[in-house]
Design a protein around this motif. Structure first.
Motif, PDB file in Angstrom:
ATOM      1  N   MET A   1      47.682 -25.921  17.963  1.00 39.72           N
ATOM      2  CA  MET A   1      48.248 -26.228  18.945  1.00 39.72           C
ATOM      3  C   MET A   1      46.904 -26.886  19.992  1.00 39.72           C
ATOM      4  SD  MET A   1      50.818 -24.429  22.044  1.00 39.72           S
ATOM      5  CE  MET A   1      52.000 -24.263  20.611  1.00 39.72           C
ATOM      6  N   ASN A   2      47.227 -28.068  20.685  1.00 38.70           N
ATOM      7  CA  ASN A   2      46.139 -28.444  21.401  1.00 38.70           C
ATOM      8  C   ASN A   2      46.348 -28.239  22.865  1.00 38.70           C
ATOM      9  OD1 ASN A   2      47.896 -30.583  22.760  1.00 38.70           O
ATOM     10  ND2 ASN A   2      47.700 -31.969  21.082  1.00 38.70           N
ATOM     11  N   ASP A   3      45.531 -28.581  23.756  1.00 42.20           N
ATOM     12  CA  ASP A   3      45.505 -27.825  25.149  1.00 42.20           C
ATOM     13  C   ASP A   3      46.683 -28.459  26.047  1.00 42.20           C
ATOM     14  OD1 ASP A   3      43.395 -26.334  24.703  1.00 42.20           O
ATOM     15  OD2 ASP A   3      41.865 -27.432  25.451  1.00 42.20           O
ATOM     16  N   VAL A   4      46.878 -29.784  25.422  1.00 46.65           N
ATOM     17  CA  VAL A   4      47.961 -30.265  26.398  1.00 46.65           C
ATOM     18  C   VAL A   4      49.300 -29.812  26.119  1.00 46.65           C
ATOM     19  CG1 VAL A   4      49.297 -32.373  26.834  1.00 46.65           C
ATOM     20  CG2 VAL A   4      46.787 -32.691  26.682  1.00 46.65           C
ATOM     21  N   ILE A   5      49.515 -29.613  24.678  1.00 40.52           N
ATOM     22  CA  ILE A   5      50.793 -29.144  24.199  1.00 40.52           C
ATOM     23  C   ILE A   5      50.838 -27.730  24.873  1.00 40.52           C
ATOM     24  CG2 ILE A   5      52.158 -28.351  22.484  1.00 40.52           C
ATOM     25  CD1 ILE A   5      51.097 -30.785  20.865  1.00 40.52           C
ATOM     26  N   LYS A   6      49.785 -26.947  24.834  1.00 39.56           N
ATOM     27  CA  LYS A   6      49.923 -25.512  25.345  1.00 39.56           C
ATOM     28  C   LYS A   6      50.319 -25.354  26.619  1.00 39.56           C
ATOM     29  CE  LYS A   6      47.306 -21.055  25.127  1.00 39.56           C
ATOM     30  NZ  LYS A   6      47.933 -20.679  26.588  1.00 39.56           N
ATOM     31  N   THR A   7      49.609 -26.392  27.259  1.00 38.45           N
ATOM     32  CA  THR A   7      50.095 -26.561  28.930  1.00 38.45           C
ATOM     33  C   THR A   7      51.375 -26.742  29.190  1.00 38.45           C
ATOM     34  OG1 THR A   7      47.859 -27.201  29.553  1.00 38.45           O
ATOM     35  CG2 THR A   7      49.461 -27.463  31.254  1.00 38.45           C
ATOM     36  N   ILE A   8      52.028 -27.691  28.467  1.00 36.15           N
ATOM     37  CA  ILE A   8      53.508 -27.980  28.427  1.00 36.15           C
ATOM     38  C   ILE A   8      54.475 -26.945  28.040  1.00 36.15           C
ATOM     39  CG2 ILE A   8      55.203 -29.535  27.695  1.00 36.15           C
ATOM     40  CD1 ILE A   8      53.105 -31.858  27.066  1.00 36.15           C
ATOM     41  N   ILE A   9      53.973 -26.165  27.177  1.00 37.31           N
ATOM     42  CA  ILE A   9      54.727 -25.165  26.416  1.00 37.31           C
ATOM     43  C   ILE A   9      54.950 -24.044  27.323  1.00 37.31           C
ATOM     44  CG2 ILE A   9      55.179 -23.757  24.481  1.00 37.31           C
ATOM     45  CD1 ILE A   9      56.021 -26.422  23.875  1.00 37.31           C
ATOM     46  N   ASP A  10      53.569 -23.713  28.214  1.00 37.02           N
ATOM     47  CA  ASP A  10      53.549 -22.658  29.039  1.00 37.02           C
ATOM     48  C   ASP A  10      54.178 -22.857  30.431  1.00 37.02           C
ATOM     49  OD1 ASP A  10      52.174 -21.261  27.129  1.00 37.02           O
ATOM     50  OD2 ASP A  10      50.260 -21.336  28.001  1.00 37.02           O
ATOM     51  N   HIS A  11      54.852 -23.879  30.529  1.00 37.92           N
ATOM     52  CA  HIS A  11      55.373 -24.171  31.987  1.00 37.92           C
ATOM     53  C   HIS A  11      56.461 -23.111  32.420  1.00 37.92           C
ATOM     54  CE1 HIS A  11      57.129 -26.088  35.452  1.00 37.92           C
ATOM     55  NE2 HIS A  11      58.329 -25.878  34.756  1.00 37.92           N
ATOM     56  N   ARG A  12      56.320 -22.614  33.752  1.00 42.53           N
ATOM     57  CA  ARG A  12      57.119 -21.977  34.482  1.00 42.53           C
ATOM     58  C   ARG A  12      57.113 -22.283  35.790  1.00 42.53           C
ATOM     59  NH1 ARG A  12      55.163 -17.159  31.782  1.00 42.53           N
ATOM     60  NH2 ARG A  12      54.687 -18.793  30.200  1.00 42.53           N
ATOM     61  N   SER A  13      58.184 -22.164  36.484  1.00 39.75           N
ATOM     62  CA  SER A  13      58.180 -22.547  38.059  1.00 39.75           C
ATOM     63  C   SER A  13      57.596 -21.295  38.805  1.00 39.75           C
ATOM     64  CB  SER A  13      59.857 -22.632  38.365  1.00 39.75           C
ATOM     65  OG  SER A  13      60.451 -23.795  37.940  1.00 39.75           O
ATOM     66  N   ILE A  14      56.845 -21.611  39.759  1.00 38.36           N
ATOM     67  CA  ILE A  14      56.051 -20.593  40.693  1.00 38.36           C
ATOM     68  C   ILE A  14      56.685 -20.828  41.922  1.00 38.36           C
ATOM     69  CG2 ILE A  14      53.865 -19.947  41.534  1.00 38.36           C
ATOM     70  CD1 ILE A  14      54.303 -19.461  38.569  1.00 38.36           C
ATOM     71  N   ARG A  15      56.962 -19.554  42.575  1.00 37.40           N
ATOM     72  CA  ARG A  15      57.696 -19.753  43.870  1.00 37.40           C
ATOM     73  C   ARG A  15      56.854 -18.752  44.919  1.00 37.40           C
ATOM     74  NH1 ARG A  15      61.777 -20.259  40.315  1.00 37.40           N
ATOM     75  NH2 ARG A  15      63.297 -21.756  40.442  1.00 37.40           N
ATOM     76  N   SER A  16      55.625 -18.184  44.506  1.00 34.96           N
ATOM     77  CA  SER A  16      54.858 -17.471  45.521  1.00 34.96           C
ATOM     78  C   SER A  16      53.332 -17.801  45.248  1.00 34.96           C
ATOM     79  CB  SER A  16      55.065 -15.854  45.089  1.00 34.96           C
ATOM     80  OG  SER A  16      54.020 -15.373  46.010  1.00 34.96           O
ATOM     81  N   PHE A  17      52.677 -18.418  46.392  1.00 33.46           N
ATOM     82  CA  PHE A  17      51.262 -19.248  45.977  1.00 33.46           C
ATOM     83  C   PHE A  17      50.514 -18.394  47.119  1.00 33.46           C
ATOM     84  CE2 PHE A  17      54.607 -22.556  45.138  1.00 33.46           C
ATOM     85  CZ  PHE A  17      54.117 -23.113  44.113  1.00 33.46           C
ATOM     86  N   LYS A  18      49.160 -18.329  46.762  1.00 40.09           N
ATOM     87  CA  LYS A  18      48.106 -17.833  47.616  1.00 40.09           C
ATOM     88  C   LYS A  18      48.140 -18.850  48.926  1.00 40.09           C
ATOM     89  CE  LYS A  18      45.654 -15.396  43.843  1.00 40.09           C
ATOM     90  NZ  LYS A  18      44.287 -15.375  43.283  1.00 40.09           N
ATOM     91  N   ASP A  19      47.402 -18.474  49.920  1.00 45.59           N
ATOM     92  CA  ASP A  19      47.292 -19.425  51.109  1.00 45.59           C
ATOM     93  C   ASP A  19      45.890 -19.877  50.908  1.00 45.59           C
ATOM     94  OD1 ASP A  19      47.569 -20.504  53.415  1.00 45.59           O
ATOM     95  OD2 ASP A  19      46.691 -18.697  54.498  1.00 45.59           O
ATOM     96  N   GLU A  20      45.910 -20.780  49.970  1.00 46.22           N
ATOM     97  CA  GLU A  20      44.637 -21.805  49.554  1.00 46.22           C
ATOM     98  C   GLU A  20      45.189 -23.218  49.440  1.00 46.22           C
ATOM     99  OE1 GLU A  20      42.713 -20.334  46.186  1.00 46.22           O
ATOM    100  OE2 GLU A  20      42.871 -18.248  46.504  1.00 46.22           O
ATOM    101  N   PRO A  21      44.727 -23.923  50.303  1.00 51.28           N
ATOM    102  CA  PRO A  21      45.064 -25.447  50.278  1.00 51.28           C
ATOM    103  C   PRO A  21      44.377 -26.114  49.152  1.00 51.28           C
ATOM    104  CG  PRO A  21      43.647 -24.971  51.907  1.00 51.28           C
ATOM    105  CD  PRO A  21      43.960 -23.742  51.660  1.00 51.28           C
ATOM    106  N   LEU A  22      45.124 -26.902  48.609  1.00 50.40           N
ATOM    107  CA  LEU A  22      44.506 -27.896  47.639  1.00 50.40           C
ATOM    108  C   LEU A  22      43.340 -28.735  48.172  1.00 50.40           C
ATOM    109  CD1 LEU A  22      46.950 -26.911  45.794  1.00 50.40           C
ATOM    110  CD2 LEU A  22      46.872 -29.434  45.110  1.00 50.40           C
TER     111      LEU A  22
END
Length: 249
Positions: A1-22
């Protein structure tokens, strides 16, 4: 499995973030990736509004149903279906494009274009170790959101995308059986088999919720869907779309 597919397959919604701006570089990478999504006939019928100000995020959070992660994240993107620049293009070329812009087809094109761009943005963000959560709740008060963001005619705020550094990991929700969503050659309309597969999926989802909530929830997927669809929601959409120049035909 390549990195792109792994990133896609590992997706989940995140609803709690650190206080760090992009960082500006992260934002640029996400938007540039979004822009490279496929687009119907090169129309590029979308706009992305980036929200950094805390007060604007707080207002959007209230309008979206008091979802805390709309306010507290690294960056908030609003993806819009946008035919405004196409109206301007017609004006520049002295061509009347209004009737075309008012067709249901062009509404679909702009929604699809924005959705494809958003998924590219999501993949880019997740490939950098960031988390995301789509926010359909900004359509709860769609006129107020449009006013807040000063959107012109022919622009619809479709959904938000909260992005940031996850403060904790979350479990991945099991998806429908592949047999339910992937058919070959024709739609395999076998309701008996469909129901059997959904019964099995219900068991999986019920077990997922039971473990996640220590027995407080045991929702079935079909139960969730039936309950959600029992009462129509956001029924103001058609009227709003027509008001700002969409779907006359």
């Amino acid at each position: 499995m390549n990195d792109v597919i792994k990133t896609i397959i590992d997706h989940r919604s995140i609803r709690s973030f650190k206080d760090e701006p992009l960082s500006d570089k992260q934002i640029e990478a996400i938007v540039s990736s979004a822009q490279m999504a496929s687009t119907s006939s090169y129309i590029q019928a979308y706009t992305i509004i980036g929200i950094k100000k805390k007060e604007t995020k707080a207002t959007l959070a209230k309008l979206a149903g008091n979802q805390s992660y709309v306010e507290k994240n690294g960056h908030f993107f609003v993806f819009c279906a946008d035919l405004h620049r196409h109206k301007v293009s017609g004006k520049m070329e002295n061509v009347d494009v209004e009737k075309s812009l008012q067709t249901t087809e062009k509404l679909l094109v702009s929604v699809v274009d924005a959705s494809l761009a958003a998924q590219n943005a999501t993949l880019a963000a997740e490939s950098m170790g960031l988390g995301i959560c789509y926010i359909g709740g900004i359509r709860n008060e769609i006129e107020e959101v449009s006013t807040l963001l000063k959107l012109p005619s022919h622009v619809i705020p479709l959904f938000g995308l909260a992005v940031g550094v996850p403060s904790s990991d979350t479990e991945q929700k099991p998806r429908l059986p592949m047999e339910n969503v992937y058919h070959e050659e024709i739609y395999q309309e076998n309701e008996k088999l469909f129901i059997e597969q959904l019964h099995e999926y219900n068991k999986t989802i019920s077990s997922y919720y039971e473990q996640r909530t220590n027995g407080k929830r045991k929702d079935r997927w079909t139960q969730q869907m039936a309950s959600m669809l029992e009462t129509p929601k956001r029924t103001q959409m058609k009227e709003f779309f027509q008001k700002i120049g969409f779907i006359k035909d």
